[in-house]
Design an enzyme around this catalytic site. Sequence first.
Site, PDB file in Angstrom:
ATOM      1  N   HIS A 121       0.862  -1.189   0.000  1.00  0.00           N
ATOM      2  CA  HIS A 121       0.000   0.000   0.000  1.00  0.00           C
ATOM      3  C   HIS A 121       0.900   1.241   0.000  1.00  0.00           C
ATOM      4  O   HIS A 121       1.973   1.231   0.610  1.00  0.00           O
ATOM      5  CB  HIS A 121      -0.911  -0.015   1.231  1.00  0.00           C
ATOM      6  CG  HIS A 121      -1.992   1.017   1.176  1.00  0.00           C
ATOM      7  ND1 HIS A 121      -1.759   2.346   1.449  1.00  0.00           N
ATOM      8  CD2 HIS A 121      -3.311   0.921   0.866  1.00  0.00           C
ATOM      9  CE1 HIS A 121      -2.896   3.014   1.312  1.00  0.00           C
ATOM     10  NE2 HIS A 121      -3.847   2.184   0.954  1.00  0.00           N
ATOM     11  N   GLU A 162       0.783   3.849   1.599  1.00  0.00           N
ATOM     12  CA  GLU A 162       1.107   4.353   2.934  1.00  0.00           C
ATOM     13  C   GLU A 162       2.256   3.552   3.547  1.00  0.00           C
ATOM     14  O   GLU A 162       3.054   4.071   4.324  1.00  0.00           O
ATOM     15  CB  GLU A 162      -0.147   4.327   3.823  1.00  0.00           C
ATOM     16  CG  GLU A 162      -1.108   5.433   3.395  1.00  0.00           C
ATOM     17  CD  GLU A 162      -2.569   5.178   3.695  1.00  0.00           C
ATOM     18  OE1 GLU A 162      -2.891   4.247   4.453  1.00  0.00           O
ATOM     19  OE2 GLU A 162      -3.405   5.923   3.146  1.00  0.00           O
ATOM     20  N   GLU A 201      -3.904   2.080  -7.306  1.00  0.00           N
ATOM     21  CA  GLU A 201      -4.303   3.163  -6.413  1.00  0.00           C
ATOM     22  C   GLU A 201      -3.422   4.381  -6.665  1.00  0.00           C
ATOM     23  O   GLU A 201      -2.318   4.470  -6.104  1.00  0.00           O
ATOM     24  CB  GLU A 201      -4.139   2.727  -4.953  1.00  0.00           C
ATOM     25  CG  GLU A 201      -4.981   1.547  -4.562  1.00  0.00           C
ATOM     26  CD  GLU A 201      -5.318   1.578  -3.078  1.00  0.00           C
ATOM     27  OE1 GLU A 201      -6.510   1.579  -2.767  1.00  0.00           O
ATOM     28  OE2 GLU A 201      -4.401   1.647  -2.248  1.00  0.00           O
ATOM     29  N   GLY A 208      -7.650   8.991  -0.060  1.00  0.00           N
ATOM     30  CA  GLY A 208      -8.044   9.784   1.104  1.00  0.00           C
ATOM     31  C   GLY A 208      -8.166  11.270   0.815  1.00  0.00           C
ATOM     32  O   GLY A 208      -8.263  12.079   1.733  1.00  0.00           O
ATOM     33  N   SER A 225     -10.395   7.045  -3.115  1.00  0.00           N
ATOM     34  CA  SER A 225     -11.627   7.821  -2.900  1.00  0.00           C
ATOM     35  C   SER A 225     -12.834   7.229  -3.617  1.00  0.00           C
ATOM     36  O   SER A 225     -13.648   7.963  -4.184  1.00  0.00           O
ATOM     37  CB  SER A 225     -11.419   9.290  -3.296  1.00  0.00           C
ATOM     38  OG  SER A 225     -10.455   9.889  -2.453  1.00  0.00           O
TER      39      SER A 225
HETATM   40  C1  PEP Z   1      -7.024   2.922   0.499  1.00  0.00           C
HETATM   41  O1  PEP Z   1      -6.823   2.990   1.685  1.00  0.00           O
HETATM   42  O2  PEP Z   1      -6.514   1.993  -0.128  1.00  0.00           O
HETATM   43  C2  PEP Z   1      -7.885   3.913  -0.131  1.00  0.00           C
HETATM   44  C3  PEP Z   1      -8.108   3.821  -1.419  1.00  0.00           C
HETATM   45  O3  PEP Z   1      -8.407   4.891   0.671  1.00  0.00           O
HETATM   46  P1  PEP Z   1      -9.625   5.908   0.301  1.00  0.00           P
HETATM   47  O4  PEP Z   1     -10.734   5.066  -0.280  1.00  0.00           O
HETATM   48  O5  PEP Z   1      -9.993   6.529   1.597  1.00  0.00           O
HETATM   49  O6  PEP Z   1      -9.097   6.866  -0.699  1.00  0.00           O
END
Ligand code: PEP
Length: 241
Positions: free
Chosen positions: A94, A96, A163, A169, A203
Amino acid sequence: MSRRMLIAGNWKMHGLRSDLGFFDALAVHAGKGNAEVLVCPPSTLLSAAAERCAGTAIRLGGQDCHTGATGAHTGDVAAVMLHDAGARYVILGHSERRSDHAESSSLVCAKAGAALAAGLTPIVCVGETREQREAGEAFDIVAAQLGGSLPAATDSGIVIAYEPVWAIGTGLTASASDVARMHAFIRTRLPEPATTRVLYGGSVKPGNAAELMALDDVDGALVGGASLDIDAFASIIATAG
Ligand code: PEP
């Protein structure tokens, strides 16, 4: 070849035992459609969530794992431990984790190998930053992340999540045409393009899920914030058929 849609919730560092009632409500929606429904809570909740979800269609996953099966690694969790606690999936790489913990694609690849060995299906995340997209590098970055993060044997149901970092987020979502182009590109880079599921994350909300889930090469969603709200998550699940 048809691929079963997967709607996965990433709870990140959210969730206490007092939140377990969420799974009772989710069970109703998880059993309704054709999509597979997955929640990746913090590892502290996995065992209790697994007990709560027994007999339902809800699948559970971890959010990271170590490369090893056991050993002196304070604070880390092995893939086999996640499996033992009830997980069948694990999110790996991920953004993060790539940014907060400087995780490289080669580390993600080693973790994916450990996950497969423990009987978990890795969900390997890839995606470019805003700067990289603006510099026209999005496809090269994603290709490099895929090339470095996927273990050689990928006929095991491994899942990819595209992503874009700038959409996570932030409330910003990639346009449907950008998502379609990137997912089609990702599929050309996969050893098992016909069977590998490629999720979109960034999102995803009830208001944009239907358009995104209708795209040919989108096989589901990885949902952060909206997966914490049962009504929002249920409405995203419903868009997946
Ligand atoms: C995620 O945590 O993988 C993510 C896509 O978060 P969000 O949907 O809040 O953007």
